[in-house]
Design a protein around this motif. Structure first.
Motif, short mmCIF file in Angstrom:
data_model
loop_
_atom_site.label_atom_id
_atom_site.label_comp_id
_atom_site.label_asym_id
_atom_site.label_seq_id
_atom_site.Cartn_x
_atom_site.Cartn_y
_atom_site.Cartn_z
N VAL A 48 0.85 -1.01 0.00
CA VAL A 48 -0.03 0.06 -0.14
C VAL A 48 1.03 1.14 0.05
N SER A 49 0.29 2.42 -0.25
CA SER A 49 0.95 3.43 -0.31
C SER A 49 0.00 4.65 0.25
N PHE A 50 0.68 5.67 1.01
CA PHE A 50 -0.06 6.94 1.37
C PHE A 50 0.42 8.12 0.95
N TRP A 51 -0.27 9.30 1.16
CA TRP A 51 0.38 10.50 0.73
C TRP A 51 -0.48 11.55 2.03
N MET A 52 0.15 12.70 1.90
CA MET A 52 -0.41 13.71 3.25
C MET A 52 -1.18 14.91 2.46
N ARG A 53 -1.54 14.58 1.21
CA ARG A 53 -2.35 15.80 0.43
C ARG A 53 -3.58 16.02 1.58
N ASN A 54 -3.87 17.33 1.76
CA ASN A 54 -4.99 17.85 2.57
C ASN A 54 -5.04 17.00 4.05
N THR A 55 -3.57 16.83 4.32
CA THR A 55 -3.66 16.28 5.90
C THR A 55 -2.69 17.54 6.32
N PHE A 56 -3.19 18.04 7.67
CA PHE A 56 -2.63 19.26 8.37
C PHE A 56 -1.77 18.97 9.51
N ILE A 57 -1.42 17.82 9.83
CA ILE A 57 -0.63 17.62 11.04
C ILE A 57 0.36 16.34 10.68
N THR A 83 3.89 13.57 -2.02
CA THR A 83 4.95 12.33 -2.24
C THR A 83 4.47 11.16 -1.68
N SER A 84 4.51 10.02 -2.62
CA SER A 84 3.98 8.75 -1.94
C SER A 84 4.74 8.33 -1.14
N ILE A 85 3.96 7.49 0.07
CA ILE A 85 5.04 6.88 1.19
C ILE A 85 4.65 5.30 1.02
N PRO A 86 5.23 4.35 0.40
CA PRO A 86 4.92 3.06 0.27
C PRO A 86 5.28 2.19 1.76
N SER A 87 4.66 1.13 1.51
CA SER A 87 4.92 0.21 2.85
C SER A 87 6.15 -0.51 2.52
N ASN A 88 6.56 -0.71 1.20
CA ASN A 88 7.68 -1.48 0.69
C ASN A 88 7.50 -3.04 1.05
N VAL A 89 6.67 -3.22 1.64
CA VAL A 89 6.32 -4.96 1.80
C VAL A 89 4.66 -4.83 2.01
N PRO A 90 4.36 -6.25 1.77
CA PRO A 90 2.75 -6.48 1.92
C PRO A 90 2.42 -6.19 3.52
N VAL A 91 1.55 -5.56 3.64
CA VAL A 91 0.82 -5.40 5.09
C VAL A 91 -0.54 -5.17 4.95
N GLN A 92 -1.36 -5.56 6.01
CA GLN A 92 -2.85 -5.57 6.04
C GLN A 92 -3.26 -4.32 6.64
N PHE A 93 -2.42 -3.73 7.75
CA PHE A 93 -2.93 -2.64 8.62
C PHE A 93 -2.00 -1.56 8.31
N VAL A 94 -2.41 -0.34 8.53
CA VAL A 94 -1.47 0.74 8.57
C VAL A 94 -2.30 1.76 9.89
N LEU A 95 -1.41 1.98 10.83
CA LEU A 95 -1.66 2.55 11.81
C LEU A 95 -1.06 3.91 11.80
N GLU A 96 -1.98 4.95 11.80
CA GLU A 96 -1.28 6.36 11.98
C GLU A 96 -1.59 7.11 13.34
N ILE A 97 -0.46 7.56 13.74
CA ILE A 97 -0.70 8.22 15.18
C ILE A 97 0.29 9.49 15.00
N PRO A 98 0.02 10.36 15.97
CA PRO A 98 0.92 11.83 15.84
C PRO A 98 2.24 11.58 15.40
N GLY A 99 2.65 12.52 14.84
CA GLY A 99 4.10 12.58 14.44
C GLY A 99 4.94 12.72 15.56
#
Length: 123
Positions: A48-57, A83-99
């Motif tokens: 999977v991959s994520f990005w931070m567009r429209n994310t303010f924190i 910019t794309s942030i890839p997992s680089n490996v197969p994952v089922q979950f992504v946990l987002e927490i404060p930076g």
């Protein structure tokens, strides 16, 4: 809950598991408590991959396998960065927490995330 060398750390998470809810994620959120986060469940392992567009924190993205093992961690993803942030490996979950929280907790690949969805039967 995250199990690290510094102990057990509990987070209050919102689970998102549909394409629509995953697409929105934490966009437009202005504040996130130290013990809050969002758990993305892709219902099967895949890259999977994520990005931070429209994310303010800033966010830490913790990429976790179906077995709850932390695979990779992206620390302090920059707000508004497309910019794309890839997992680089197969994952089922992504946990987002404060930076920066993953560093504060001493979280590293190989640590364990415990949640009722980890290891739960899939429909």
């Amino acid at each position: 809950m995250l199990h690290t060398s510094s102990g057990e750390h509990t987070f209050n998470v919102e689970v998102v598991d549909t394409p629509e809810s995953r697409a929105k994620g934490l966009m437009f959120v202005q504040d996130l408590a130290d013990d809050a986060g969002m758990l993305f469940d892709f219902k099967q392992e895949r890259e999977v991959s994520f990005w931070m567009r429209n994310t303010f924190i800033p966010l830490d993205m913790i990429f976790v396998g179906a077995d709850g093992v932390v695979k990779t961690i992206h620390v302090n993803a920059r707000p508004q960065d497309p910019t794309s942030i890839p997992s680089n490996v197969p994952v089922q979950f992504v946990l987002e927490i404060p930076g920066g929280r993953s560093v504060e907790l001493g979280l590293k690949p190989g640590d364990i995330m415990e949640h009722e969805r980890v290891g739960a039967p899939r429909d």
